[in-house]
Scaffold this active site. Sequence first.
Site, PDB file in Angstrom:
ATOM      1  N   HIS A 171      24.985  13.145  58.070  1.00  9.46           N
ATOM      2  CA  HIS A 171      24.009  13.365  57.003  1.00  9.46           C
ATOM      3  C   HIS A 171      23.562  12.053  56.354  1.00  9.46           C
ATOM      4  O   HIS A 171      22.916  12.084  55.309  1.00  9.46           O
ATOM      5  CB  HIS A 171      24.586  14.282  55.927  1.00  9.46           C
ATOM      6  CG  HIS A 171      24.841  15.677  56.387  1.00  9.46           C
ATOM      7  ND1 HIS A 171      25.949  16.027  57.120  1.00  9.46           N
ATOM      8  CD2 HIS A 171      24.116  16.813  56.224  1.00  9.46           C
ATOM      9  CE1 HIS A 171      25.908  17.326  57.391  1.00  9.46           C
ATOM     10  NE2 HIS A 171      24.799  17.825  56.863  1.00  9.46           N
TER      11      HIS A 171
ATOM     12  N   GLU B 284      15.414  22.881  65.090  1.00 14.15           N
ATOM     13  CA  GLU B 284      14.508  21.745  65.007  1.00 14.15           C
ATOM     14  C   GLU B 284      13.635  21.588  66.252  1.00 14.15           C
ATOM     15  O   GLU B 284      12.434  21.312  66.153  1.00 14.15           O
ATOM     16  CB  GLU B 284      15.294  20.452  64.754  1.00 14.15           C
ATOM     17  CG  GLU B 284      15.941  20.359  63.380  1.00 14.15           C
ATOM     18  CD  GLU B 284      17.289  21.077  63.292  1.00 14.15           C
ATOM     19  OE1 GLU B 284      17.722  21.658  64.310  1.00 14.15           O
ATOM     20  OE2 GLU B 284      17.916  21.041  62.210  1.00 14.15           O
TER      21      GLU B 284
ATOM     22  N   PHE C 179      18.963  15.294  61.645  1.00 15.57           N
ATOM     23  CA  PHE C 179      18.720  16.572  62.308  1.00 15.57           C
ATOM     24  C   PHE C 179      17.547  16.477  63.279  1.00 15.57           C
ATOM     25  O   PHE C 179      17.424  17.304  64.186  1.00 15.57           O
ATOM     26  CB  PHE C 179      18.447  17.671  61.281  1.00 15.57           C
ATOM     27  CG  PHE C 179      19.590  17.943  60.329  1.00 15.57           C
ATOM     28  CD1 PHE C 179      20.841  17.369  60.512  1.00 15.57           C
ATOM     29  CD2 PHE C 179      19.408  18.774  59.243  1.00 15.57           C
ATOM     30  CE1 PHE C 179      21.887  17.607  59.639  1.00 15.57           C
ATOM     31  CE2 PHE C 179      20.451  19.039  58.358  1.00 15.57           C
ATOM     32  CZ  PHE C 179      21.685  18.452  58.551  1.00 15.57           C
TER      33      PHE C 179
ATOM     34  N   ALA D 199      17.345  13.487  58.062  1.00 13.86           N
ATOM     35  CA  ALA D 199      16.682  12.785  59.170  1.00 13.86           C
ATOM     36  C   ALA D 199      17.449  12.877  60.476  1.00 13.86           C
ATOM     37  O   ALA D 199      16.841  12.968  61.550  1.00 13.86           O
ATOM     38  CB  ALA D 199      16.462  11.321  58.792  1.00 13.86           C
TER      39      ALA D 199
END
Length: 325
Positions: A129, A60, A86, A84
Amino acid sequence: MPQEMTIGEALVSALGECMEQERRVVLIGGGLVGSGPGQAQFALLRKKFSNRIKSPPIAELGYCGIAAGAAMAGLRPLVDVGTATFSYEAIPQIVNEAAIAYSNSGGQTNVPVTYFMRYGIRGGGGVQHSGSPQPWYWNTPGLQVAMPSSPADAKGLLRTALLKSQDPTIFFAHERLMDERGPVPDGAYEIPFGQAAVKREGRDITIIATGVQVPRALAAAEALGKEGISAEVVDPRTLEPLDRATLLASVKKTGRLVVTDESHDNCSVAAGIAAIIADEGFATLRGPIKRVTIPHVPVPFAVSLEDYVTPTAERIAEAARALVR
């Protein structure tokens, strides 16, 4: 005639139209709709625009930074961050590079990049998550924040981000809304940022809801209506820019307010909106403001506990009853 489609399908439709219309639109990340509806349409896009859709390794910090640089160089990237939470790995590039480039350059450098994130409690996703980091990004000057709640809004807002915006945009789509169906207007259209929508008219109380909380607020309003309580539901659609005028006008009409967002209560989006209404519309209020959010605990993995912390339609209706009665 409007077409019925899911939010996932609406997002893919918007991306396809934008890639046809503007060659500078590129996609970094090969998922976009995840395992939800729209996969077949997205597979066709991947084939048609294979030279403009890149699937990098999961890094990322790297690809969010590459996208910011590409935007500064003239492209209009859409980055599929995926879940999100991540995006926390890429905070230096999103917050400390993309968000401040325009200011740091004295207005000489635009960064028209869109970071697409699927957020929220999804059903046994666990804390890593199930995050809702919209308050983080709303609290970052230089970023726009979009949170659609319907297929029509998803398509119109994404087209605005990809074709019209000159600023970095965080685009949140709730995982549980990806298969939400609704009418989408025919043809190309954009929804301007900073334009809230009154999703249901009412006279007794205002419910300001964002993202996944909008259908929950509408369900709460439906239940309250059967009890003789007329609730107005307002969807900001974008947090930054925020349509304060529409929110304040609704509260002035009803005199009561519930704010709901699927983020943690401390420093939540709901807390921020409540503070704005208290500062700018206090004289119109007939009682305290109620917030319906996630308690200040990590989202549990067990579905039974996950349900307990979710800001449901029932919790929204309960908060509204407490103010009206």
